[in-house]
Design an enzyme around this catalytic site. Structure first.
Site, PDB file in Angstrom:
ATOM      1  N   CYS A 130     -20.739 108.441 -14.320  1.00  0.00           N
ATOM      2  CA  CYS A 130     -21.509 108.681 -13.109  1.00  0.00           C
ATOM      3  C   CYS A 130     -22.032 110.117 -13.090  1.00  0.00           C
ATOM      4  O   CYS A 130     -21.412 111.024 -13.641  1.00  0.00           O
ATOM      5  CB  CYS A 130     -20.629 108.424 -11.883  1.00  0.00           C
ATOM      6  SG  CYS A 130     -21.499 108.558 -10.309  1.00  0.00           S
ATOM      7  N   ASP A 169     -21.954 111.993 -10.678  1.00  0.00           N
ATOM      8  CA  ASP A 169     -21.126 112.732  -9.722  1.00  0.00           C
ATOM      9  C   ASP A 169     -20.608 114.038 -10.326  1.00  0.00           C
ATOM     10  O   ASP A 169     -20.060 114.048 -11.437  1.00  0.00           O
ATOM     11  CB  ASP A 169     -19.942 111.848  -9.297  1.00  0.00           C
ATOM     12  CG  ASP A 169     -19.229 112.376  -8.063  1.00  0.00           C
ATOM     13  OD1 ASP A 169     -18.692 113.498  -8.120  1.00  0.00           O
ATOM     14  OD2 ASP A 169     -19.187 111.662  -7.049  1.00  0.00           O
ATOM     15  N   ARG A 229     -18.123 115.697  -9.793  1.00  0.00           N
ATOM     16  CA  ARG A 229     -16.665 115.790  -9.925  1.00  0.00           C
ATOM     17  C   ARG A 229     -16.142 115.089 -11.182  1.00  0.00           C
ATOM     18  O   ARG A 229     -14.944 115.152 -11.468  1.00  0.00           O
ATOM     19  CB  ARG A 229     -15.995 115.175  -8.686  1.00  0.00           C
ATOM     20  CG  ARG A 229     -16.372 115.852  -7.380  1.00  0.00           C
ATOM     21  CD  ARG A 229     -15.979 115.002  -6.188  1.00  0.00           C
ATOM     22  NE  ARG A 229     -16.738 113.757  -6.141  1.00  0.00           N
ATOM     23  CZ  ARG A 229     -16.539 112.803  -5.229  1.00  0.00           C
ATOM     24  NH1 ARG A 229     -15.619 112.959  -4.292  1.00  0.00           N
ATOM     25  NH2 ARG A 229     -17.275 111.697  -5.248  1.00  0.00           N
ATOM     26  N   HIS A 288     -15.311 105.777 -11.052  1.00  0.00           N
ATOM     27  CA  HIS A 288     -14.384 106.721 -10.423  1.00  0.00           C
ATOM     28  C   HIS A 288     -14.180 106.424  -8.944  1.00  0.00           C
ATOM     29  O   HIS A 288     -14.956 105.673  -8.334  1.00  0.00           O
ATOM     30  CB  HIS A 288     -14.899 108.161 -10.599  1.00  0.00           C
ATOM     31  CG  HIS A 288     -16.166 108.439  -9.859  1.00  0.00           C
ATOM     32  ND1 HIS A 288     -16.197 108.991  -8.596  1.00  0.00           N
ATOM     33  CD2 HIS A 288     -17.469 108.243 -10.200  1.00  0.00           C
ATOM     34  CE1 HIS A 288     -17.442 109.120  -8.203  1.00  0.00           C
ATOM     35  NE2 HIS A 288     -18.247 108.673  -9.160  1.00  0.00           N
ATOM     36  N   CYS A 347     -16.875 106.851  -5.047  1.00  0.00           N
ATOM     37  CA  CYS A 347     -18.199 106.850  -5.671  1.00  0.00           C
ATOM     38  C   CYS A 347     -19.299 106.746  -4.610  1.00  0.00           C
ATOM     39  O   CYS A 347     -19.409 105.737  -3.899  1.00  0.00           O
ATOM     40  CB  CYS A 347     -18.318 105.693  -6.660  1.00  0.00           C
ATOM     41  SG  CYS A 347     -19.918 105.611  -7.495  1.00  0.00           S
TER      42      CYS A 347
END
Length: 205
Positions: free
Chosen positions: A39, A41, A43, A101, A104
């Site tokens: 992803c 993302d 993080r 994850h 999300c």
């Protein structure tokens, strides 16, 4: 940006210097052993999670770690699909990891109001690929449980999509390519790997 510029300087003075010979070798080309689909993302950091060095992972990241089903003739550009093709047919990676994850945002967006999604037209169009997942969790009233369930279902859906590419399916069936589904928990650092035989996610380590 000051922090990022300082990071670049630190990289050159510390990290690069400690792996100088590796970088010189990488000048000749790359031979990654694993294709990591994750992803976007901020993080989720593939090399940090896996403790891998430059040259080990070939990476593509997008909203909700999605792999569009194989369709070469629909008239659209193929970012993720081209990365799949390049990794498997040209780089000959031995492993593919699809890493979803917790928490999300892309999957949460499936439940946004119509008005909110109208302000995110590109995201909304992208979500069409995974929108059928909403039907599978429609009866789950607890939001936390629904989030947990749809994030894992999405990983499995992307494995199915990955196998719509004939060149992937062929290598996978010949055991020339391994496919892994990972579920990363941000707040604990735990990673769960999907066991195809047991049909469940198991904690790594």
């Amino acid at each position: 940006m000051e922090k990022i510029f300082k990071g670049v300087i630190h990289f050159k003075q510390e990290d690069y210097e400690s792996h100088k010979e590796l970088f010189k070798e990488l000048k000749k080309g790359q031979k990654p052993h694993t294709f990591f689909i994750g992803c976007s993302d901020s993080r989720v950091i593939p090399n940090l999670i896996t403790k891998t060095l430059p040259g080990e992972l070939f990476v593509v990241r997008n909203i909700a770690n999605v792999i569009p089903p194989c369709n070469i003739n629909d008239g659209t550009y193929k970012c993720t699909a081209s990365a799949v093709e390049y990794a498997v047919k040209y780089l000959n990676v031995k492993n593919i990891v699809i890493c979803g994850h917790s928490n999300c945002g892309g999957l949460k967006a499936l439940f946004y109001s119509k008005e909110k999604l109208e302000k995110l037209p590109f995201v909304n169009r992208w979500l069409d690929i995974i929108r059928p997942l909403k039907e599978k969790v429609k009866d789950i009233k607890d939001e936390g449980l629904r989030e947990w369930e749809i994030e894992q279902l999405n990983i499995l859906a992307q494995i199915e999509n990955l196998l719509t590419y004939d060149f992937v399916k062929d290598k996978f069936e010949k055991e020339e390519l391994n496919i892994y589904g990972w579920y990363y928990i941000i707040e604990t650092g735990e990673v769960y790997n999907y066991n195809f035989e047991k049909e469940e996610f198991e904690l790594i380590g």
